[in-house]
Design a protein around this motif. Structure first.
Motif, PDB file in Angstrom:
ATOM      1  N   TYR A   1      37.586  50.614 -53.574  1.00  0.00           N
ATOM      2  CA  TYR A   1      38.654  50.709 -52.585  1.00  0.00           C
ATOM      3  C   TYR A   1      38.243  49.834 -51.404  1.00  0.00           C
ATOM      4  O   TYR A   1      37.311  50.172 -50.669  1.00  0.00           O
ATOM      5  N   LEU A   2      38.919  48.724 -51.234  1.00  0.00           N
ATOM      6  CA  LEU A   2      38.561  47.783 -50.173  1.00  0.00           C
ATOM      7  C   LEU A   2      39.287  48.107 -48.868  1.00  0.00           C
ATOM      8  O   LEU A   2      40.338  48.750 -48.880  1.00  0.00           O
ATOM      9  N   PRO A   3      38.741  47.648 -47.734  1.00  0.00           N
ATOM     10  CA  PRO A   3      39.448  47.814 -46.462  1.00  0.00           C
ATOM     11  C   PRO A   3      40.818  47.133 -46.493  1.00  0.00           C
ATOM     12  O   PRO A   3      40.992  46.099 -47.144  1.00  0.00           O
ATOM     13  N   ARG A   4      41.753  47.697 -45.748  1.00  0.00           N
ATOM     14  CA  ARG A   4      43.119  47.180 -45.786  1.00  0.00           C
ATOM     15  C   ARG A   4      43.216  45.750 -45.265  1.00  0.00           C
ATOM     16  O   ARG A   4      44.012  44.957 -45.760  1.00  0.00           O
ATOM     17  N   PHE A   5      42.411  45.440 -44.246  1.00  0.00           N
ATOM     18  CA  PHE A   5      42.554  44.102 -43.675  1.00  0.00           C
ATOM     19  C   PHE A   5      42.185  43.008 -44.678  1.00  0.00           C
ATOM     20  O   PHE A   5      42.646  41.873 -44.558  1.00  0.00           O
ATOM     21  N   VAL A   6      41.374  43.345 -45.688  1.00  0.00           N
ATOM     22  CA  VAL A   6      41.007  42.342 -46.695  1.00  0.00           C
ATOM     23  C   VAL A   6      42.243  41.928 -47.489  1.00  0.00           C
ATOM     24  O   VAL A   6      42.437  40.740 -47.788  1.00  0.00           O
ATOM     25  N   PHE A   7      43.082  42.893 -47.823  1.00  0.00           N
ATOM     26  CA  PHE A   7      44.327  42.552 -48.514  1.00  0.00           C
ATOM     27  C   PHE A   7      45.200  41.680 -47.611  1.00  0.00           C
ATOM     28  O   PHE A   7      45.884  40.765 -48.083  1.00  0.00           O
ATOM     29  N   GLY A   8      45.179  41.941 -46.310  1.00  0.00           N
ATOM     30  CA  GLY A   8      45.921  41.102 -45.373  1.00  0.00           C
ATOM     31  C   GLY A   8      45.454  39.658 -45.403  1.00  0.00           C
ATOM     32  O   GLY A   8      46.263  38.725 -45.350  1.00  0.00           O
ATOM     33  N   HIS A   9      44.142  39.449 -45.513  1.00  0.00           N
ATOM     34  CA  HIS A   9      43.624  38.079 -45.578  1.00  0.00           C
ATOM     35  C   HIS A   9      43.957  37.422 -46.915  1.00  0.00           C
ATOM     36  O   HIS A   9      44.145  36.198 -46.980  1.00  0.00           O
ATOM     37  N   TYR A  10      44.021  38.228 -47.961  1.00  0.00           N
ATOM     38  CA  TYR A  10      44.480  37.710 -49.266  1.00  0.00           C
ATOM     39  C   TYR A  10      45.916  37.193 -49.146  1.00  0.00           C
ATOM     40  O   TYR A  10      46.228  36.079 -49.603  1.00  0.00           O
ATOM     41  N   MET A  11      46.785  37.976 -48.513  1.00  0.00           N
ATOM     42  CA  MET A  11      48.170  37.534 -48.326  1.00  0.00           C
ATOM     43  C   MET A  11      48.214  36.277 -47.456  1.00  0.00           C
ATOM     44  O   MET A  11      48.916  35.304 -47.775  1.00  0.00           O
ATOM     45  N   LYS A  12      47.465  36.320 -46.367  1.00  0.00           N
ATOM     46  CA  LYS A  12      47.502  35.201 -45.419  1.00  0.00           C
ATOM     47  C   LYS A  12      46.970  33.917 -46.042  1.00  0.00           C
ATOM     48  O   LYS A  12      47.417  32.815 -45.692  1.00  0.00           O
ATOM     49  N   SER A  13      46.031  34.043 -46.981  1.00  0.00           N
ATOM     50  CA  SER A  13      45.484  32.845 -47.624  1.00  0.00           C
ATOM     51  C   SER A  13      46.572  32.076 -48.361  1.00  0.00           C
ATOM     52  O   SER A  13      46.544  30.830 -48.407  1.00  0.00           O
ATOM     53  N   TYR A  14      47.533  32.786 -48.937  1.00  0.00           N
ATOM     54  CA  TYR A  14      48.627  32.111 -49.639  1.00  0.00           C
ATOM     55  C   TYR A  14      49.581  31.450 -48.654  1.00  0.00           C
ATOM     56  O   TYR A  14      50.048  30.323 -48.892  1.00  0.00           O
ATOM     57  N   LEU A  15      49.857  32.134 -47.553  1.00  0.00           N
ATOM     58  CA  LEU A  15      50.728  31.527 -46.551  1.00  0.00           C
ATOM     59  C   LEU A  15      50.098  30.249 -46.001  1.00  0.00           C
ATOM     60  O   LEU A  15      50.774  29.219 -45.870  1.00  0.00           O
TER      61      LEU A  15
END
Length: 493
Positions: free
Chosen positions: A88-102
């Motif tokens: 279970y990873l921290p939520r902000f890591v998923f945010g950086h995953y999304m932002k990497s695509y943008l």
């Protein structure tokens, strides 16, 4: 074709990813709107404490409809964030995953334009001639010259502002939203007594952060029922055998176009029988003691996981299930069954449950139920309980009640939604959010009728998309919405 995406959190980035994957993508001219802080990450996945965990296993979250493990693969291939336990990873890591695509798309394509401002208004123009097309105008900074014209608009504005059930917003010591948690305690003194209103997932985030950073313990988490979410069990793949479109179609034909609530519940009970789920025992398992309740869930991961998997599968199909019910039955469902669904879906990670048990047992966290009223007197917050003679007093109150669902409750924190409702571009759905066409997410306007090129996705559609605002479900809606856009584009090339 000119396209706007208003809001670049989970839904906005999902839409952009789906648009980019199509062969017609370069024929679009796309503007994306959000403030610099949330551009590409959104509020739920913004930069925050590493103690705030995603409540889904990392291998089960993805913006890729065809690869459920894409996020975890991205995590393993990057070097910026590494954690000992990545289940279970921290939520902000998923945010950086999304932002990497943008960021990748912004660098690769000159037809994507990042507008790092919030949209403040939107208005529509339509000529008087027959079959005149509607043009959409999106504005920033309340300036007419800052308006841009579009053929197609995606409303992906994210969650609405938090409830304020005791009307405390603006008072000293009242924190109206717990996020980002690392800023929550900026103005809190070490000697302040802290209470958290709410015992849902948001309160767990606050507890994890505050017990580590505030020396004056205990803190109190309180609500009417004083119950925490369930603990995630061992999830399995579920195939629905009884709650199917075929069965629903049969019922619809024999019941004047609706599925009676009791018929739906009977089918659900048959699903539970199919998977040997002791339904009555599970929905009545809580005894009102948070430690005992958490320990029960931790001790029964197999059967709980089956039950949670069934509920998750039903949520994935909730669009046609929910919208087969009459409005009267939807209201009855919300009162009788939605509390059960909420209590057993979106469960917390097991390690969060173990931490909670430890903090409660050593006295760092106090959980109270029966909260009746909160008022502000003499620079203190007074918490009243019907079965307690003397009230409790606190200096700081952190609001963790969750986001609003009804348009009538919105205020300046949701100014854009208030604006488009005032212009009659959108209208309230009686069960929450705005009116949309269930199958297509097209907005239904009280002034213009169905707007085929204005698509709403996310929590703003909660009345129609009841319980369908998780990441994976938003991705499903995005796939469908983009297919509709390209079908329109192909017809008009």
């Amino acid at each position: 074709m000119r396209v706007a995406i208003i809001g670049m959190g989970t839904a906005g980035v999902s839409i952009l990813r789906q648009l980019e994957s199509h062969s017609y993508f370069k024929e679009l001219d796309i503007d994306v709107y959000d403030d610099p802080q949330n551009m590409g990450q959104g509020v739920p996945f913004q930069n925050d404490s590493s103690q705030l965990l995603i409540n889904l296993p990392s291998k089960d979250m993805s913006l890729n409809f065809n690869d459920a493990a894409e996020f975890f693969k991205w995590y393993e291939n990057q070097n910026q964030f590494k954690f000992d336990n990545a289940t279970y990873l921290p939520r902000f890591v998923f945010g950086h995953y999304m932002k990497s695509y943008l960021e990748k798309f912004d660098q690769e394509y000159d037809n994507i334009h990042l507008i790092t401002e919030k949209a403040t208004e939107m208005y529509l123009e339509q000529g008087f001639e027959k079959d005149a097309k509607i043009q959409y105008f999106v504005c920033t900074n309340h300036q007419q010259e800052a308006c841009r014209q579009y053929d197609y608009v995606f409303l992906t504005v994210g969650t609405m502002a938090y409830h304020d059930p005791y009307h405390l917003k603006g008072l000293k010591g009242y924190i109206k939203s717990p996020y980002p948690t690392y800023e929550t305690l900026n103005d809190v003194k070490d000697t302040d007594n802290i209470a958290i209103i709410g015992t849902g997932l948001s309160s767990l985030d606050v507890i994890r952060y505050v017990v580590k950073h505030h020396p004056n313990l205990p803190i109190t988490a309180t609500s009417r029922h004083g119950e925490f979410p369930s603990v995630r069990g061992n999830m399995i793949d579920i195939t629905l055998k009884h709650i199917t479109k075929e069965n629903f179609d049969k019922i619809l034909r024999s019941h004047f176009g609706v599925v009676p609530l009791e018929s739906m519940i009977r089918l659900f009970e048959k699903e539970c029988e199919t998977y040997d789920i002791p339904l009555e025992a599970l929905i009545h398992r809580k005894v009102g003691d948070p430690i005992k309740d958490l320990k029960y869930d931790l001790a029964h991961p197999e059967i709980l996981g089956v039950f949670q998997s069934l509920l998750e599968t039903i949520k994935e199909n909730m669009n046609w299930i929910w919208n087969s019910l009459s409005l009267q039955d939807q209201e009855a469902f919300m009162k009788k069954y939605m509390p059960i669904l909420k209590a057993n879906s979106n469960p917390m990670p097991p390690r969060t449950a173990r931490l909670l048990i430890e903090e409660i047992e050593i006295g760092h966290v106090v959980v109270k139920k029966g909260l009746e009223d909160v008022r502000y007197e003499n620079e203190e917050y007074v918490f009243e309980y019907p079965d307690q003679g003397e009230p409790d007093y606190y200096n700081v109150v952190i609001n963790a009640t969750g986001p609003k669902t009804q348009l009538k409750d919105l205020d300046d924190d949701d100014a854009f939604i208030v604006d488009i409702a005032n212009r009659q571009i959108v209208q309230a759905h009686p069960m929450g959010g705005i009116q949309i066409v269930p199958e297509t997410n097209q907005v239904i306007s009280p002034r213009h009728g169905t707007l085929p090129h204005l698509i709403a996705i996310g929590q703003i559609t909660n009345g129609i998309n009841q319980a369908r605002n998780g990441v994976n479900m938003i991705v499903r809606q995005s796939v469908q919405a983009v297919e509709s856009l390209y079908a329109f584009h192909q017809e008009n090339r």
